[in-house]
Design a protein around this motif. Sequence first.
Motif, short mmCIF file in Angstrom:
data_model
loop_
_atom_site.label_atom_id
_atom_site.label_comp_id
_atom_site.label_asym_id
_atom_site.label_seq_id
_atom_site.Cartn_x
_atom_site.Cartn_y
_atom_site.Cartn_z
N GLY A 159 0.82 -1.21 0.00
CA GLY A 159 0.00 0.00 0.00
C GLY A 159 0.86 1.26 0.00
N GLU A 160 0.40 2.27 0.73
CA GLU A 160 1.14 3.54 0.78
C GLU A 160 2.41 3.42 1.60
OE1 GLU A 160 -1.91 6.28 2.16
OE2 GLU A 160 -2.24 6.93 0.09
N ASN A 161 2.42 2.55 2.57
CA ASN A 161 3.59 2.29 3.42
C ASN A 161 4.21 3.59 3.97
OD1 ASN A 161 5.16 0.16 4.60
ND2 ASN A 161 6.87 0.80 3.32
N GLY A 162 3.34 4.44 4.51
CA GLY A 162 3.82 5.64 5.18
C GLY A 162 3.94 6.89 4.34
N ILE A 163 3.73 6.79 3.04
CA ILE A 163 3.80 7.98 2.17
C ILE A 163 2.48 8.09 1.41
CG2 ILE A 163 4.97 9.11 0.25
CD1 ILE A 163 7.57 7.81 1.15
N LEU A 164 1.72 9.12 1.74
CA LEU A 164 0.42 9.34 1.14
C LEU A 164 0.53 9.42 -0.39
CD1 LEU A 164 -2.55 9.89 1.91
CD2 LEU A 164 -2.03 12.33 1.80
N GLY A 165 -0.30 8.65 -1.07
CA GLY A 165 -0.32 8.69 -2.53
C GLY A 165 0.66 7.76 -3.21
N ARG A 166 1.43 7.01 -2.43
CA ARG A 166 2.40 6.07 -3.01
C ARG A 166 1.81 4.66 -2.98
NH1 ARG A 166 8.14 4.55 -0.15
NH2 ARG A 166 6.72 3.93 1.52
N ARG A 167 2.28 3.83 -3.90
CA ARG A 167 2.07 2.39 -3.80
C ARG A 167 3.48 1.79 -3.76
NH1 ARG A 167 -1.98 4.41 -2.98
NH2 ARG A 167 -4.07 3.80 -3.62
N PHE A 168 3.72 1.03 -2.69
CA PHE A 168 5.05 0.48 -2.44
C PHE A 168 5.01 -1.03 -2.54
CE2 PHE A 168 8.29 -1.02 0.67
CZ PHE A 168 9.41 -0.46 0.08
N PHE A 169 6.00 -1.58 -3.21
CA PHE A 169 6.15 -3.03 -3.35
C PHE A 169 7.57 -3.39 -2.95
CE2 PHE A 169 3.07 -1.62 -6.45
CZ PHE A 169 2.07 -2.59 -6.42
N LYS A 203 10.41 -6.83 -2.68
CA LYS A 203 10.72 -8.19 -3.11
C LYS A 203 11.86 -8.72 -2.25
CE LYS A 203 11.60 -10.45 -7.57
NZ LYS A 203 11.88 -10.15 -8.97
N GLY A 204 11.68 -9.93 -1.74
CA GLY A 204 12.77 -10.57 -1.01
C GLY A 204 12.62 -10.64 0.49
N GLY A 205 11.53 -10.15 1.05
CA GLY A 205 11.31 -10.24 2.50
C GLY A 205 12.43 -9.58 3.30
N ASN A 206 12.99 -10.31 4.28
CA ASN A 206 14.08 -9.77 5.09
C ASN A 206 15.40 -9.70 4.34
OD1 ASN A 206 12.60 -9.17 7.38
ND2 ASN A 206 12.93 -11.18 8.30
N HIS A 207 15.47 -10.31 3.18
CA HIS A 207 16.66 -10.24 2.31
C HIS A 207 16.25 -9.54 1.02
CE1 HIS A 207 18.72 -12.82 5.12
NE2 HIS A 207 17.66 -13.61 5.10
N ARG A 208 15.76 -8.34 1.18
CA ARG A 208 15.18 -7.60 0.06
C ARG A 208 16.16 -7.42 -1.09
NH1 ARG A 208 11.99 -3.06 3.52
NH2 ARG A 208 10.88 -4.57 4.78
N THR A 209 15.58 -7.47 -2.29
CA THR A 209 16.37 -7.24 -3.50
C THR A 209 15.88 -6.02 -4.26
OG1 THR A 209 14.95 -8.73 -4.78
CG2 THR A 209 16.95 -9.68 -3.76
N HIS A 210 14.57 -5.72 -4.16
CA HIS A 210 13.97 -4.63 -4.93
C HIS A 210 12.88 -3.92 -4.12
CE1 HIS A 210 15.56 -7.36 -7.99
NE2 HIS A 210 15.62 -6.32 -8.80
N HIS A 211 12.79 -2.63 -4.34
CA HIS A 211 11.67 -1.81 -3.85
C HIS A 211 11.09 -1.07 -5.05
CE1 HIS A 211 13.63 -1.23 0.39
NE2 HIS A 211 12.97 -2.38 0.32
N ILE A 212 9.79 -1.04 -5.15
CA ILE A 212 9.12 -0.24 -6.18
C ILE A 212 8.32 0.85 -5.48
CG2 ILE A 212 7.47 -0.20 -8.09
CD1 ILE A 212 8.07 -3.17 -8.56
N HIS A 213 8.62 2.09 -5.83
CA HIS A 213 7.92 3.27 -5.30
C HIS A 213 7.09 3.83 -6.46
CE1 HIS A 213 10.99 3.37 -2.03
NE2 HIS A 213 11.76 2.92 -2.99
N THR A 214 5.78 3.72 -6.37
CA THR A 214 4.90 4.11 -7.46
C THR A 214 4.13 5.37 -7.08
OG1 THR A 214 4.67 1.76 -7.97
CG2 THR A 214 3.13 3.27 -9.05
N PHE A 215 4.17 6.36 -7.96
CA PHE A 215 3.47 7.62 -7.74
C PHE A 215 2.72 8.03 -9.01
CE2 PHE A 215 7.11 7.83 -4.86
CZ PHE A 215 6.51 8.20 -3.67
N GLN A 216 1.64 8.74 -8.81
CA GLN A 216 0.90 9.31 -9.94
C GLN A 216 1.67 10.49 -10.50
OE1 GLN A 216 -3.38 9.42 -9.59
NE2 GLN A 216 -3.40 11.54 -10.34
N HIS A 228 6.98 13.77 -4.99
CA HIS A 228 7.98 12.77 -4.64
C HIS A 228 8.78 12.31 -5.87
CE1 HIS A 228 7.07 12.31 -0.41
NE2 HIS A 228 5.78 12.28 -0.70
N ILE A 229 8.19 12.41 -7.02
CA ILE A 229 8.90 12.03 -8.25
C ILE A 229 10.09 12.96 -8.45
CG2 ILE A 229 8.75 11.84 -10.77
CD1 ILE A 229 5.72 11.13 -10.31
#
Length: 173
Positions: free
Chosen positions: A80-90, A92-105, A110-111
């Motif tokens: 979901g927003e994960n603390g930033i209004l208007g963002r969609r956050f994804f 990958k990798g759980g506690n051994h993360r490999t990727h973060h996707i920060h999606t904005f309109q 923030h862009i």
Amino acid sequence: MRKVEVVPYQKEWPDAFYRERENIQQILGEQCIRVSHIGSTAIPEMAAKPVIDILVEVVDIQKVDHFNHLFSKLGYKACGENGILGRRFFMKGGNHRTHHIHTFQTGDPHILRHLAFRDYLRHHTEDASRYMKKKQELAQLYPFEMDQYIKGKDGLIKELEKKAIEWYKIRTL
């Protein structure tokens, strides 16, 4: 528990971004305006946590939620927003993360903030070096305290973001 790990720059990081960009563009189709590599892994020679940060600019942020199941098939968890209004956050990798996707309109400030910060550090090696040293110091001080690591960078990030946005706006006039 996530370990705070800052590693030397890896020449594979840009390729890891390009592979994911293709997948993201296929999933989002016409909703996708632009996909950019951001964060420390996008800055040549910058030591970083080995997580590829990706900025996605979309037509309509509300429609991104309809694609969560497709991102899940690629191993991403929708946060979901994960603390930033208007963002969609994804992530990958759980506690051994490999990727973060920060999606904005498109049009979200923030862009600009993310792109300006990346480009500023690519062109201002002294500030990039200050930032890298700060991250390395904090990773050593707080190897298992991600919150402290993040808080420790906050002041410097805000200082550099302000300089970056001013510099970026002048460049794009």
